[in-house]
Design an enzyme around this catalytic site. Structure first.
Site, PDB file in Angstrom:
ATOM      1  N   TYR A 164      47.518  48.387  27.433  1.00 40.72           N
ATOM      2  CA  TYR A 164      48.500  47.440  27.951  1.00 40.72           C
ATOM      3  C   TYR A 164      47.804  46.399  28.802  1.00 40.72           C
ATOM      4  O   TYR A 164      46.693  46.588  29.281  1.00 40.72           O
ATOM      5  CB  TYR A 164      49.630  48.130  28.729  1.00 40.72           C
ATOM      6  CG  TYR A 164      49.272  48.632  30.113  1.00 40.72           C
ATOM      7  CD1 TYR A 164      49.415  47.823  31.249  1.00 40.72           C
ATOM      8  CD2 TYR A 164      48.810  49.930  30.295  1.00 40.72           C
ATOM      9  CE1 TYR A 164      49.115  48.306  32.514  1.00 40.72           C
ATOM     10  CE2 TYR A 164      48.511  50.416  31.552  1.00 40.72           C
ATOM     11  CZ  TYR A 164      48.658  49.590  32.663  1.00 40.72           C
ATOM     12  OH  TYR A 164      48.353  50.072  33.913  1.00 40.72           O
ATOM     13  N   CYS A 165      48.492  45.268  28.958  1.00 40.07           N
ATOM     14  CA  CYS A 165      48.037  44.182  29.815  1.00 40.07           C
ATOM     15  C   CYS A 165      49.261  43.721  30.611  1.00 40.07           C
ATOM     16  O   CYS A 165      50.100  44.551  30.958  1.00 40.07           O
ATOM     17  CB  CYS A 165      47.417  43.070  28.964  1.00 40.07           C
ATOM     18  SG  CYS A 165      46.340  41.964  29.910  1.00 40.07           S
ATOM     19  N   TRP A 166      49.386  42.428  30.885  1.00 41.19           N
ATOM     20  CA  TRP A 166      50.478  41.944  31.721  1.00 41.19           C
ATOM     21  C   TRP A 166      51.851  42.064  31.090  1.00 41.19           C
ATOM     22  O   TRP A 166      52.755  42.624  31.681  1.00 41.19           O
ATOM     23  CB  TRP A 166      50.250  40.492  32.137  1.00 41.19           C
ATOM     24  CG  TRP A 166      49.392  40.384  33.348  1.00 41.19           C
ATOM     25  CD1 TRP A 166      48.134  39.874  33.400  1.00 41.19           C
ATOM     26  CD2 TRP A 166      49.693  40.838  34.667  1.00 41.19           C
ATOM     27  NE1 TRP A 166      47.636  39.970  34.685  1.00 41.19           N
ATOM     28  CE2 TRP A 166      48.577  40.562  35.486  1.00 41.19           C
ATOM     29  CE3 TRP A 166      50.787  41.458  35.249  1.00 41.19           C
ATOM     30  CZ2 TRP A 166      48.533  40.878  36.829  1.00 41.19           C
ATOM     31  CZ3 TRP A 166      50.745  41.769  36.603  1.00 41.19           C
ATOM     32  CH2 TRP A 166      49.621  41.470  37.375  1.00 41.19           C
TER      33      TRP A 166
ATOM     34  N   MET B 170      52.728  45.588  31.548  1.00 39.51           N
ATOM     35  CA  MET B 170      53.038  45.906  32.946  1.00 39.51           C
ATOM     36  C   MET B 170      54.350  45.264  33.387  1.00 39.51           C
ATOM     37  O   MET B 170      55.102  45.835  34.175  1.00 39.51           O
ATOM     38  CB  MET B 170      51.871  45.447  33.844  1.00 39.51           C
ATOM     39  CG  MET B 170      51.930  45.969  35.242  1.00 39.51           C
ATOM     40  SD  MET B 170      51.741  47.773  35.227  1.00 39.51           S
ATOM     41  CE  MET B 170      52.281  48.150  36.876  1.00 39.51           C
TER      42      MET B 170
END
Length: 151
Positions: free
Chosen positions: A87-89, A117
């Site tokens: 995952y990232c932003w 996130m």
């Protein structure tokens, strides 16, 4: 004429193949949270963001491995063959996709946590910082209080 149906929906076999295939590549914050809460093992969650982003807050139990470091460090951090969820932003960021690609190049089975996130936080799920674990109120348009999407 319908704008929605200007391009007709796929036939059953194509639709099944497409949506089943999509689920091979993606999971979501609710499913990740359910597995974490149940203590389900067999996979690891990887946060591919920068150190500053990680410090700002991350999913409890995630491993921090920025995308640029995956090729060099993955084998030392994630046992080879272990399923990985990246995952990232959030949805407007393709960092989780880039990280998933790097793991796939190394031969890891991999999925991306869609929503990243941003949606983890918007669903009111726990966030870990240097100060401990916190929760923000859920966004009622994403995860209304007391109502589960039960999807």
């Amino acid at each position: 004429m319908s704008t929605v149906l200007q391009t007709p929906p796929a036939v059953q076999e194509q639709a099944i193949a497409h949506f089943a295939g999509k689920l091979k590549f993606e999971t979501d914050p609710s499913d990740v949270a359910a597995d974490i809460g149940a203590g389900t093992t067999g996979w690891v969650l990887v946060d591919s963001r920068s150190q500053a982003s990680w410090d700002q807050g991350h999913v409890p139990g995630a491993i921090h491995l920025p995308t640029a470091e995956i090729a060099a460090r993955a084998a030392a951090v994630v046992p080879v063959g272990t399923a990985v969820v990246t995952y990232c932003w959030g949805p407007a960021c393709n960092g989780g996709t880039k990280a998933a690609l790097e793991f796939a190049k190394l031969g890891y089975p991999v999925k991306e946590m869609i929503g990243g996130m941003e949606y983890w936080t918007r669903e009111g799920l726990p966030v870990e910082t240097a100060s401990g674990i916190t929760r923000q109120p859920s966004d009622p348009l994403v995860a209304p209080l007391g109502i589960a999407c039960a999807c």
